[in-house]
Write an enzyme that holds these catalytic residues in place. Structure first.
Site, PDB file in Angstrom:
ATOM      1  N   ASP A 203       0.904  -1.147   0.000  1.00  0.00           N
ATOM      2  CA  ASP A 203       0.000   0.000   0.000  1.00  0.00           C
ATOM      3  C   ASP A 203       0.939   1.192   0.000  1.00  0.00           C
ATOM      4  O   ASP A 203       1.589   1.465   1.016  1.00  0.00           O
ATOM      5  CB  ASP A 203      -0.881   0.018   1.253  1.00  0.00           C
ATOM      6  CG  ASP A 203      -1.842   1.194   1.230  1.00  0.00           C
ATOM      7  OD1 ASP A 203      -1.435   2.279   0.776  1.00  0.00           O
ATOM      8  OD2 ASP A 203      -2.995   1.034   1.637  1.00  0.00           O
ATOM      9  N   HIS A 204       1.056   1.878  -1.131  1.00  0.00           N
ATOM     10  CA  HIS A 204       2.141   2.853  -1.227  1.00  0.00           C
ATOM     11  C   HIS A 204       1.993   4.002  -0.229  1.00  0.00           C
ATOM     12  O   HIS A 204       2.949   4.704   0.056  1.00  0.00           O
ATOM     13  CB  HIS A 204       2.317   3.357  -2.673  1.00  0.00           C
ATOM     14  CG  HIS A 204       1.318   4.395  -3.092  1.00  0.00           C
ATOM     15  ND1 HIS A 204       0.048   4.088  -3.494  1.00  0.00           N
ATOM     16  CD2 HIS A 204       1.396   5.738  -3.157  1.00  0.00           C
ATOM     17  CE1 HIS A 204      -0.593   5.193  -3.809  1.00  0.00           C
ATOM     18  NE2 HIS A 204       0.197   6.215  -3.607  1.00  0.00           N
ATOM     19  N   HIS A 266      -5.799   2.843   1.341  1.00  0.00           N
ATOM     20  CA  HIS A 266      -5.112   4.029   1.864  1.00  0.00           C
ATOM     21  C   HIS A 266      -5.820   4.660   3.063  1.00  0.00           C
ATOM     22  O   HIS A 266      -5.202   4.969   4.073  1.00  0.00           O
ATOM     23  CB  HIS A 266      -4.943   5.072   0.768  1.00  0.00           C
ATOM     24  CG  HIS A 266      -4.364   4.535  -0.512  1.00  0.00           C
ATOM     25  ND1 HIS A 266      -3.426   3.532  -0.534  1.00  0.00           N
ATOM     26  CD2 HIS A 266      -4.593   4.850  -1.813  1.00  0.00           C
ATOM     27  CE1 HIS A 266      -3.093   3.264  -1.788  1.00  0.00           C
ATOM     28  NE2 HIS A 266      -3.792   4.046  -2.581  1.00  0.00           N
TER      29      HIS A 266
HETATM   30  C1  BG6 Z   1      -3.788   4.769  -6.090  1.00  0.00           C
HETATM   31  C2  BG6 Z   1      -5.158   4.822  -6.703  1.00  0.00           C
HETATM   32  O1  BG6 Z   1      -3.675   3.662  -5.243  1.00  0.00           O
HETATM   33  O2  BG6 Z   1      -3.563   5.950  -5.338  1.00  0.00           O
HETATM   34  C3  BG6 Z   1      -5.307   6.072  -7.569  1.00  0.00           C
HETATM   35  O3  BG6 Z   1      -5.361   3.680  -7.504  1.00  0.00           O
HETATM   36  C4  BG6 Z   1      -4.958   7.304  -6.782  1.00  0.00           C
HETATM   37  O4  BG6 Z   1      -6.635   6.171  -8.092  1.00  0.00           O
HETATM   38  C5  BG6 Z   1      -3.606   7.148  -6.093  1.00  0.00           C
HETATM   39  O5  BG6 Z   1      -4.930   8.404  -7.675  1.00  0.00           O
HETATM   40  C6  BG6 Z   1      -3.330   8.301  -5.145  1.00  0.00           C
HETATM   41  O6  BG6 Z   1      -2.006   8.204  -4.699  1.00  0.00           O
HETATM   42  P1  BG6 Z   1      -1.196   9.508  -4.310  1.00  0.00           P
HETATM   43  O7  BG6 Z   1       0.134   8.987  -3.844  1.00  0.00           O
HETATM   44  O8  BG6 Z   1      -1.105  10.349  -5.534  1.00  0.00           O
HETATM   45  O9  BG6 Z   1      -1.983  10.183  -3.229  1.00  0.00           O
END
Ligand code: BG6
Length: 520
Positions: A203-204, A266
């Site tokens: 989960d980045h 997230h």
């Molecule tokens: C991803 C989703 O996991 O996270 C995207 O699939 C979203 O739809 C993105 O735009 C948001 O990540 P960040 O790091 O730009 O907040």
């Protein structure tokens, strides 16, 4: 002033080594021609190389179907790096030393021949650690996670019985399933060929500096931790807003929607870190135990509760900063009568000793006015005497905002006297900004995550029970929606803060959303 800064520097307490703890290994990326590889994975590895954080020696092998040579793949990657590398220019000499260890392996990942080719490539690397310490990164479509894992196992590249000090690990991208049943089935498949300890579910958000800082902030500061209870906190708002629409990803988004795409992972992860109990240690399992415990204490949604506690929304054509924006139904690969949600807002109750009676409001949406992720902890108002007796609701309650991105920082809002002969009070703000304090380069989430996966530290990855518990919550909500079409109160114009129904969610509790603002 200089002296004070110097003193603060001397007081750094290091909990981990920056370098040297990663064993030489080979990183094998499945899905090497994809966007994630070019935009995130290779730039992250290149920056790690530049900071001397990659093991020595190391190899990277990309696997994909298109015909390419090592050289042509490297040239493509360099071009992408120049386009996507954030705030750092590409150093030609550094790229050359990095790229010399990057290789390409062509083939169809359903075909056992690819795995034989991979074994041959690995066998060509003299060092035994490069042949047996293997990080398999599955940047492929979710339906391929299990088949690739099985093939790796059959080719004896992924072994459940590998002897220390050698290791093999799988890094699995999201989405991890599309509901509880599919996530369980996928877990079941992966666990046939790898131990849970070998599976690193990404989960980045957990790789973001500010998300990691939530734990430090909470558990290294006595003043805040003591306030972190139902006695002091009125409610918490978690907002992840995005300015962009679904862009080219309409096809994927039609299957996902905001609830699966953002809330299941997230937002629930951020919630778990904000609300969990102190873990017994900083070990991965202790932290993950507490996160799971927290997710399990979220009060289950009843069908009647869903109508009052969950709101979805979808953007229609609007405009933002003078620019006309298309509606979701007009986006590429989206059905013209789609009811997929591009916005979701939830009110959650956490049934435990600390949080009983404190609502947590979560929301996320695309095509909102601003891209910003923040957690706002709203404290209880003062007793209704003295200033509060005279000002009523005009006296702002204290709030602490953790800004996760962009302009990362933490703000405390409290009241102060307006200078002058009259007696007037208004909110003022104390602000800590990462940029001002540390100024330094903040690593991208994928740098940290790749490094941790190579080190075998699972703290920033999602455990099996965590992913399944989160799907249970999301499934209950989806079942409550039961394919009902969206109502008028659930549509919002692109470039606005979401549907009226989301405002109603808080108004019914006598509260209102606090929208993130650009920080000057
Ligand atoms: C991803 C989703 O996991 O996270 C995207 O699939 C979203 O739809 C993105 O735009 C948001 O990540 P960040 O790091 O730009 O907040």
């Amino acid at each position: 002033m200089d002296g004070v800064e110097h003193l603060d520097e001397l007081m750094v307490c290091r909990l981990s080594q920056d370098t040297g703890s990663v064993e030489p290994c080979t990183i094998v990326i499945f899905g090497a021609s994809g966007d994630l590889t070019a935009r995130k994975l290779i730039p992250a590895l290149y920056h790690l190389h530049g900071q001397k954080l990659l093991p020595d020696p190391v190899r990277v092998i990309g696997v994909a179907r298109r015909e390419k040579t090592d050289e042509s793949w490297r040239a493509e990657l360099l071009e992408a790096l120049q386009r996507f590398s954030r705030n750092q220019s590409v150093d030609a000499a550094q790229w050359d030393t990095f790229a010399a260890n990057v290789h390409y392996c062509r083939g169809d990942i359903d075909d056992p021949k690819v795995y034989r080719g991979l074994s041959e490539r690995l066998a060509g690397f003299g060092d035994e650690r490069l042949r047996r310490n293997l990080l398999f990164y599955l940047a492929v479509s979710p339906s391929q996670f299990a088949p690739v894992t099985e093939q790796l196992h059959q080719a004896q590249l992924l072994r459940r019985d590998e002897e220390a000090p050698f290791w093999q690990r799988l890094v699995v991208e999201k989405p991890f399933g599309h509901d509880l049943a599919s996530a369980q089935a996928l877990n079941h498949e992966l666990i046939r060929f790898a131990h849970e300890q070998q599976v690193f579910r990404i989960d980045h958000y957990l790789g973001k500096e500010t998300v990691q800082n939530i734990l430090m902030f909470r558990f290294s500061n006595a003043i805040f931790e003591q306030l972190w209870t139902r006695q002091s906190i009125d409610h918490v708002q978690i907002t992840v807003s995005e300015e962009l629409g679904v862009g080219q990803r309409g096809g994927y988004y039609e299957e996902a929607g905001a609830l699966r795409d953002m809330v299941q992972n997230h937002l629930l992860q951020v919630l778990a870190l904000i609300a969990m109990e102190p873990p017994v240690s900083l070990e991965a399992e202790s932290i993950r135990d507490e996160k799971v415990k927290l997710l399990k204490s979220i009060r289950p949604f009843t069908p009647a509760g869903i109508a009052r506690q969950v709101v979805r929304g979808q953007y229609f054509a609007g405009q933002h900063q003078g620019q006309a924006l298309a509606g979701y139904r007009q986006e590429e690969r989206v059905k013209p009568d789609s009811d997929v949600e591009t916005f979701a807002a939830l009110k959650l109750s956490i049934d435990n000793w600390r949080w009983s009676g404190v609502p947590f409001y979560l929301r996320t949406g695309k095509r909102l006015p601003l891209s910003a992720s923040e957690v706002r902890v709203q404290f209880r108002p003062t007793p209704h005497v003295l200033f509060a007796a005279q000002c009523g609701s005009a006296l702002d309650a204290n709030a602490l905002t953790l800004r996760l991105q962009p302009q990362e920082g933490i703000s405390l809002r409290f009241n102060g006297k307006v200078p002058g002969t009259s007696t007037a009070v208004r909110p003022v703000r104390m602000h800590f900004s990462y940029d001002t304090e540390f100024g330094a380069y903040t690593p991208e989430a994928y740098e940290r995550l790749l490094l941790e996966a190579m080190e075998g530290d699972a703290t920033l990855f999602i455990r099996r029970d965590e992913v399944e518990t989160a799907w249970g919550i999301v499934d209950a909500i989806r079942a409550g929606w039961s394919d009902a079409p969206l109502t008028n109160r659930e549509f919002y114009a692109a470039g606005t803060w979401g549907p009226v129904a989301a405002d109603d969610l808080l108004t019914q509790d006598g509260r209102s959303w606090r929208n993130p603002t650009p920080i000057a």
